[in-house]
Design a protein around this motif. Structure first.
Motif, PDB file in Angstrom:
ATOM      1  N   GLY A 103       7.734 -16.240   7.531  1.00 59.20           N
ATOM      2  CA  GLY A 103       8.934 -15.411   7.558  1.00 59.20           C
ATOM      3  C   GLY A 103       9.095 -14.538   6.331  1.00 59.20           C
ATOM      4  N   ALA A 104       8.242 -14.693   5.352  1.00 57.80           N
ATOM      5  CA  ALA A 104       8.295 -13.825   4.166  1.00 57.80           C
ATOM      6  C   ALA A 104       7.106 -12.873   4.212  1.00 57.80           C
ATOM      7  CB  ALA A 104       8.260 -14.655   2.894  1.00 57.80           C
ATOM      8  N   GLY A 105       7.202 -11.804   3.505  1.00 57.45           N
ATOM      9  CA  GLY A 105       6.082 -10.859   3.450  1.00 57.45           C
ATOM     10  C   GLY A 105       6.555  -9.533   2.901  1.00 57.45           C
ATOM     11  N   TYR A 106       5.694  -8.891   2.149  1.00 54.18           N
ATOM     12  CA  TYR A 106       6.059  -7.650   1.475  1.00 54.18           C
ATOM     13  C   TYR A 106       4.982  -6.603   1.709  1.00 54.18           C
ATOM     14  CZ  TYR A 106       9.071 -10.873  -1.138  1.00 54.18           C
ATOM     15  OH  TYR A 106       9.988 -11.830  -1.504  1.00 54.18           O
ATOM     16  N   GLY A 115       2.553 -10.287   4.719  1.00 48.07           N
ATOM     17  CA  GLY A 115       3.009 -11.430   5.504  1.00 48.07           C
ATOM     18  C   GLY A 115       1.885 -12.383   5.880  1.00 48.07           C
ATOM     19  N   ASP A 116       0.698 -11.847   6.190  1.00 48.63           N
ATOM     20  CA  ASP A 116      -0.418 -12.732   6.575  1.00 48.63           C
ATOM     21  C   ASP A 116      -0.748 -13.708   5.452  1.00 48.63           C
ATOM     22  OD1 ASP A 116      -0.581 -11.463   8.982  1.00 48.63           O
ATOM     23  OD2 ASP A 116      -2.458 -10.382   8.543  1.00 48.63           O
ATOM     24  N   SER A 139      14.439 -22.114   2.157  1.00 50.83           N
ATOM     25  CA  SER A 139      14.458 -20.724   2.596  1.00 50.83           C
ATOM     26  C   SER A 139      13.219 -19.981   2.148  1.00 50.83           C
ATOM     27  CB  SER A 139      15.689 -20.017   2.042  1.00 50.83           C
ATOM     28  OG  SER A 139      15.384 -19.408   0.813  1.00 50.83           O
ATOM     29  N   VAL A 140      12.991 -18.835   2.764  1.00 55.71           N
ATOM     30  CA  VAL A 140      11.891 -17.991   2.339  1.00 55.71           C
ATOM     31  C   VAL A 140      12.430 -16.763   1.623  1.00 55.71           C
ATOM     32  CG1 VAL A 140      10.171 -18.797   3.945  1.00 55.71           C
ATOM     33  CG2 VAL A 140      11.764 -16.995   4.641  1.00 55.71           C
ATOM     34  N   THR A 141      13.664 -16.849   1.105  1.00 58.24           N
ATOM     35  CA  THR A 141      14.132 -15.766   0.240  1.00 58.24           C
ATOM     36  C   THR A 141      13.829 -16.163  -1.206  1.00 58.24           C
ATOM     37  OG1 THR A 141      16.352 -16.705   0.013  1.00 58.24           O
ATOM     38  CG2 THR A 141      15.994 -15.160   1.827  1.00 58.24           C
ATOM     39  N   GLY A 142      13.414 -15.187  -1.959  1.00 60.53           N
ATOM     40  CA  GLY A 142      13.049 -15.470  -3.335  1.00 60.53           C
ATOM     41  C   GLY A 142      12.381 -14.275  -3.961  1.00 60.53           C
ATOM     42  N   SER A 143      11.587 -14.543  -4.998  1.00 63.48           N
ATOM     43  CA  SER A 143      10.888 -13.492  -5.718  1.00 63.48           C
ATOM     44  C   SER A 143       9.412 -13.836  -5.764  1.00 63.48           C
ATOM     45  CB  SER A 143      11.407 -13.402  -7.150  1.00 63.48           C
ATOM     46  OG  SER A 143      12.803 -13.169  -7.159  1.00 63.48           O
ATOM     47  N   LEU A 144       8.579 -12.813  -5.543  1.00 65.36           N
ATOM     48  CA  LEU A 144       7.133 -13.013  -5.618  1.00 65.36           C
ATOM     49  C   LEU A 144       6.628 -12.369  -6.906  1.00 65.36           C
ATOM     50  CD1 LEU A 144       4.547 -14.072  -4.320  1.00 65.36           C
ATOM     51  CD2 LEU A 144       4.344 -11.879  -3.122  1.00 65.36           C
ATOM     52  N   PHE A 145       6.183 -13.214  -7.811  1.00 63.56           N
ATOM     53  CA  PHE A 145       5.679 -12.760  -9.112  1.00 63.56           C
ATOM     54  C   PHE A 145       4.181 -12.493  -8.977  1.00 63.56           C
ATOM     55  CE2 PHE A 145       9.512 -15.082  -9.903  1.00 63.56           C
ATOM     56  CZ  PHE A 145      10.100 -14.460 -10.991  1.00 63.56           C
ATOM     57  N   VAL A 146       3.799 -11.225  -9.078  1.00 65.51           N
ATOM     58  CA  VAL A 146       2.407 -10.815  -8.882  1.00 65.51           C
ATOM     59  C   VAL A 146       1.701 -10.783 -10.238  1.00 65.51           C
ATOM     60  CG1 VAL A 146       0.914  -8.928  -8.111  1.00 65.51           C
ATOM     61  CG2 VAL A 146       2.994  -9.508  -6.811  1.00 65.51           C
TER      62      VAL A 146
END
Ligand code: 3EB
Length: 346
Positions: A287-290, A277-278, A236-243
Motif C-alpha cells: 500500500g505504500a510506494g513513491y 510500489g513494487d 500503517s504504511v504512512t511514514g517517511s522513506l529515507f533514501v
C-alpha cells in the motif's frame, strides 16, 4: 522550502534545508521542536549544543555552492544533552546524535570506537531502530598514513563496530558516505524506538554490505533506504522513506564512469526503482510506494565543480519546481563516481 503535503510535516520527523544566512524565525518558522541541525559550511567544527540544540558543522561548501543548514524537527518536546564528545536530543520517540572525529593518520580504530559509543548510546536509551546515518569523510578517496584509501579505512572500523553489536543491531540503516573538504569524519544519525523502521534494498543494486572485496577489506555497512512508519500508527504504511546516498552503480559496478549526465540519470533511475510500489511491497510495505518526483529534502553531491550545471539541469527537469534541493561540490566514495543523490519521500 517545499510546502507539499504540509500535514505530513507534523508527523514523525521532518526537516528543512535553509540558507545559513536566513534561518527562519518568528511566525513564518516551521512549527515543531528542533531535534538537531547540520550546518553545511566552509569549515568544520566540534559538535556542540548551540542555542540549546545539537549542531554538527561540516565543511562541505566552497565558492561554487551555497551554505545551508538542515534542521530536523519533531512535534514532541525535546531534551538535549552531551555524551562525551557527542551531542544529542531525544523526544521519547526519536533521537538525533552527532559527533566529530578529528583528522587521524589511520581511522579504523577510532571509527570503530566512535560507532561503538554511538550504538551503545542508542541501545541504552531504547532507540533500537536505526533510521538514517550520515558519514561525512574528509579526503574520502585519498590514502591514509598506511596507503589505504580513507573510505576503505573508515568502512573497516564501521563494519567492526556493527559486527560487535550484531546481536543488538542486526539490520543496517539507510546512510550516506560522502566526501568533505577538510580532514576528519563527521557522523550523525537518527534512530527511533522499536517497531517502526523497515530497511530496504534496491533490486538494481547488490546490497552494499555484500560488495565484493575489490572495493575494500570490509563492505560498507548500510541499507539502500529505511522506511519509518509514523509514530502511533505502527500498523500503517504512512511514514517517511529515507533514501540513502545513491549513485550510478548497477549490481556492484560503477556505470557511465566518464559521463556525468548519464550517471545522474542512472542514479535517478536507481532511486525510482528503490522507492516504487513494487520494491516497497517486496519489503512487506503493502500500500505504500513513491515516484522519484516524490523525493524531497534532496542533497546532490557533485565531485567536479564544472559538472554542477549539467547535474542541476537534470535534477531540476526531473523533480518538481517546489522540491528542496541543495548541491555540494565534494568527492564521492569511488574515484569513478561523479555524482550522488539522497533525499526523503513522504
Ligand atoms: C554506493 O552505493 C555509493 O558508506 O555509508 C552510498 C551511501 C555510498 C552510503 C556509506 C556509501 C555509503 O556504494 C556510496
Amino acid at each position: 522550502m517545499s510546502n507539499r503535503q504540509p500535514e505530513a510535516r507534523l508527523q514523525g520527523l521532518w526537516s528543512d534545508l535553509v540558507p545559513v544566512a536566513a534561518t527562519p524565525e518568528g511566525p513564518s518558522a516551521p512549527r515543531g521542536n528542533v531535534l538537531g541541525r547540520i550546518r553545511f559550511t566552509d569549515a568544520p567544527a566540534e559538535a556542540t549544543l548551540d542555542d540549546a540544540t545539537p549542531l554538527l558543522t561540516t565543511h562541505m561548501t566552497n565558492e561554487h555552492v551555497r551554505p545551508v543548514e538542515e534542521i530536523w524537527r519533531t512535534a514532541l518536546p525535546v531534551r538535549t544533552g552531551v555524551a562525551d564528545d557527542a551531542v544529542f536530543a531525544e523526544d521519547g520517540e526519536h533521537v538525533f546524535y552527532a559527533v566529530r572525529l578529528g583528522p587521524q593518520p589511520v581511522y579504523r580504530s577510532q571509527v570503530r570506537e566512535l560507532y561503538e559509543s554511538a550504538l551503545e548510546f542508542a541501545w541504552e536509551r531504547g532507540y533500537t531502530d536505526l533510521v538514517r546515518m550520515w558519514n561525512l569523510i574528509g579526503g574520502i578517496t585519498s590514502p591514509n598514513a598506511d596507503g589505504l584509501e580513507i573510505y576503505r579505512d573508515f568502512c573497516t572500523g564501521r563494519a567492526e563496530a556493527f559486527a560487535a553489536f550484531a546481536d543488538r543491531f542486526p539490520q543496517l540503516p539507510a546512510a550516506t558516505g560522502i566526501g568533505t573538504l577538510s580532514p576528519g569524519v563527521d557522523v550523525c544519525f537518527l534512530a527511533a524506538k522499536p517497531g517502526r523502521a523497515v530497511h530496504l534494498e534496491n533490486p538494481r543494486q547488490t546490497p552494499a554490505y555484500k560488495y565484493p572485496s575489490q572495493y575494500g577489506p570490509k563492505s560498507p555497512s548500510f541499507a539502500r533506504a529505511t522506511f519509518l512508519k509514523d509514530a502511533g500508527a505502527p500498523g500503517s504504511v504512512t511514514g517517511s522513506l529515507f533514501v540513502s546516498g545513491t549513485a550510478s552503480i548497477l549490481g556492484d559496478d560503477t556505470v557511465h564512469a566518464d559521463n556525468v549526465a548519464f550517471q545522474a540519470e542512472e542514479t535517478l533511475r536507481n532511486i525510482e526503482a528503490l522507492v516504487g510500489g513494487d520494491n516497497l511491497r517486496a519489503h512487506g510495505l503493502d500500500g505504500a510506494g513513491y515516484d522519484v518526483k516524490d523525493l524531497d529534502q534532496v542533497k546532490v553531491y557533485v565531485r567536479d565543480a564544472e559538472h554542477l550545471p549539467v547535474v542541476r539541469n537534470i535534477c531540476e527537469s526531473t523533480l518538481p519546481a517546489d522540491t528542496d534541493i541543495s548541491y555540494f561540490n565534494v568527492a564521492v566514495c569511488r574515484p569513478d563516481l561523479l555524482v550522488e543523490i539522497e533525499g526523503v519521500c513522504r
